[in-house]
Design an enzyme around this catalytic site. Structure first.
Site, PDB file in Angstrom:
ATOM      1  N   SER A  70      -4.796  -7.008   1.890  1.00  0.00           N
ATOM      2  CA  SER A  70      -4.595  -6.301   3.159  1.00  0.00           C
ATOM      3  C   SER A  70      -5.782  -6.481   4.102  1.00  0.00           C
ATOM      4  O   SER A  70      -6.895  -6.798   3.683  1.00  0.00           O
ATOM      5  CB  SER A  70      -4.383  -4.814   2.903  1.00  0.00           C
ATOM      6  OG  SER A  70      -3.287  -4.608   2.045  1.00  0.00           O
TER       7      SER A  70
HETATM    8  N1  SAH Z   1      -3.782  -3.926  -2.767  1.00  0.00           N
HETATM    9  C1  SAH Z   1      -3.712  -5.381  -2.739  1.00  0.00           C
HETATM   10  C2  SAH Z   1      -2.727  -5.877  -1.719  1.00  0.00           C
HETATM   11  C3  SAH Z   1      -1.539  -6.348  -2.432  1.00  0.00           C
HETATM   12  S1  SAH Z   1      -0.129  -6.867  -1.500  1.00  0.00           S
HETATM   13  C4  SAH Z   1      -5.084  -5.985  -2.550  1.00  0.00           C
HETATM   14  O1  SAH Z   1      -6.032  -5.240  -2.286  1.00  0.00           O
HETATM   15  O2  SAH Z   1      -5.226  -7.201  -2.681  1.00  0.00           O
HETATM   16  C5  SAH Z   1       1.104  -5.924  -2.365  1.00  0.00           C
HETATM   17  C6  SAH Z   1       1.253  -6.215  -3.833  1.00  0.00           C
HETATM   18  O3  SAH Z   1       2.290  -5.366  -4.307  1.00  0.00           O
HETATM   19  C7  SAH Z   1       1.676  -7.637  -4.185  1.00  0.00           C
HETATM   20  O4  SAH Z   1       0.760  -8.188  -5.079  1.00  0.00           O
HETATM   21  C8  SAH Z   1       3.054  -7.452  -4.843  1.00  0.00           C
HETATM   22  O5  SAH Z   1       3.302  -8.373  -5.884  1.00  0.00           O
HETATM   23  C9  SAH Z   1       2.962  -6.033  -5.351  1.00  0.00           C
HETATM   24  N2  SAH Z   1       4.239  -5.366  -5.596  1.00  0.00           N
HETATM   25  C10 SAH Z   1       5.395  -5.471  -4.911  1.00  0.00           C
HETATM   26  N3  SAH Z   1       6.332  -4.672  -5.435  1.00  0.00           N
HETATM   27  C11 SAH Z   1       5.756  -4.044  -6.515  1.00  0.00           C
HETATM   28  C12 SAH Z   1       6.234  -3.101  -7.482  1.00  0.00           C
HETATM   29  N4  SAH Z   1       7.480  -2.622  -7.463  1.00  0.00           N
HETATM   30  N5  SAH Z   1       5.359  -2.670  -8.430  1.00  0.00           N
HETATM   31  C13 SAH Z   1       4.077  -3.124  -8.469  1.00  0.00           C
HETATM   32  N6  SAH Z   1       3.582  -4.035  -7.576  1.00  0.00           N
HETATM   33  C14 SAH Z   1       4.415  -4.491  -6.614  1.00  0.00           C
END
Ligand code: SAH
Length: 228
Positions: A70
């Site tokens: 993000s």
């Molecule tokens: N917080 C992260 C940003 C990740 S983007 C950082 O600091 O890098 C959002 C993430 O959510 C992705 O990696 C995606 O694979 C995950 N995601 C999507 N749906 C999900 C679910 N149902 N359970 C767990 N993770 C999920």
């Protein structure tokens, strides 16, 4: 520009964006401890090597598998919105690179973070261990179901957009706890929402800011699809 100056420039940009959006978010100035956590966590270790040169830009970056780390301002805002305290236990849904979990870990006692994509979950776990973040527990699972074994949490932070607020996440909050989650259909207008559960168990939702997150997905991907 030297690394420490790039970091200070990023923090200045985050402060300016917080001021500019304060009318919507109710947070015109973030807690300095939140900014200190962003200063301490090496974002350049959480992005792919070929993107290290832009790790301190105030923007999201691709981390593979169609996912993103993000924007730092959004990480700071979501962290500020939960009013982190040293005794708090926090759940994050969507570990991704592990960056948001690392920022949280500087401010609360324990972070639980779930990621549905096995490769990202494994990479983030290894990275967080290598960098010495000892108060973060990771797991590969559907985060929409929360983490019942470790509930209740002081706060839950979701890093992917849900079409509807997963009820389990609200259920796993302590009274007075807050869920910060982007809500909206993929590729449509999403709102970053803060949902607080009162002592009486009633939830009140406030929409704070239009945002653009990757979608919160259902079951884990992979070969376990049903056959016709
Ligand atoms: N917080 C992260 C940003 C990740 S983007 C950082 O600091 O890098 C959002 C993430 O959510 C992705 O990696 C995606 O694979 C995950 N995601 C999507 N749906 C999900 C679910 N149902 N359970 C767990 N993770 C999920």
């Amino acid at each position: 520009m030297p690394r420490h100056l790039e970091i200070e420039r990023l923090l200045d940009e985050i402060r300016a964006e917080a001021r500019a959006t304060g009318n919507y978010t109710g947070r015109p100035a973030f807690d300095e401890r939140v900014l200190e956590a962003l200063r301490e966590v090496p974002r350049d270790e959480f992005v792919p090597p070929e993107l290290r040169h832009c790790a301190w830009a105030n923007r999201p970056l691709p981390i593979g598998h169609g996912q993103t780390i993000s924007q730092p301002y959004i990480v700071a805002l979501m962290t500020d919105l939960i009013d982190p305290r040293p005794e708090h236990r926090v759940l994050e849904v969507g570990t991704g690179s592990g960056y948001q979990a690392a920022v949280l870990s500087r401010l609360v006692s324990r972070v639980y973070t779930a990621e549905r994509l096995p490769e990202l979950a494994a990479d983030a776990t290894a990275r967080l261990r290598r960098l010495g973040y000892a108060n973060i527990e990771t797991r590969c699972a559907d985060g929409r179901l929360g983490w019942p074994e470790q509930a209740p949490f002081d706060a839950v932070l979701v890093a992917a957009a849900a079409t509807e607020v997963p009820p389990e996440l609200l259920r796993q909050l302590k009274p007075g706890g807050v869920l910060v989650i982007p809500v909206g259909a993929p590729h449509e207008a999403q709102q970053l929402a803060a949902i607080r559960v009162g002592g009486d168990g009633r939830a009140s939702r406030r929409d704070l800011l239009p945002v653009a997150f990757v979608p919160l997905l259902r079951e884990a991907p992979g070969p376990q699809q049903e056959r016709p």
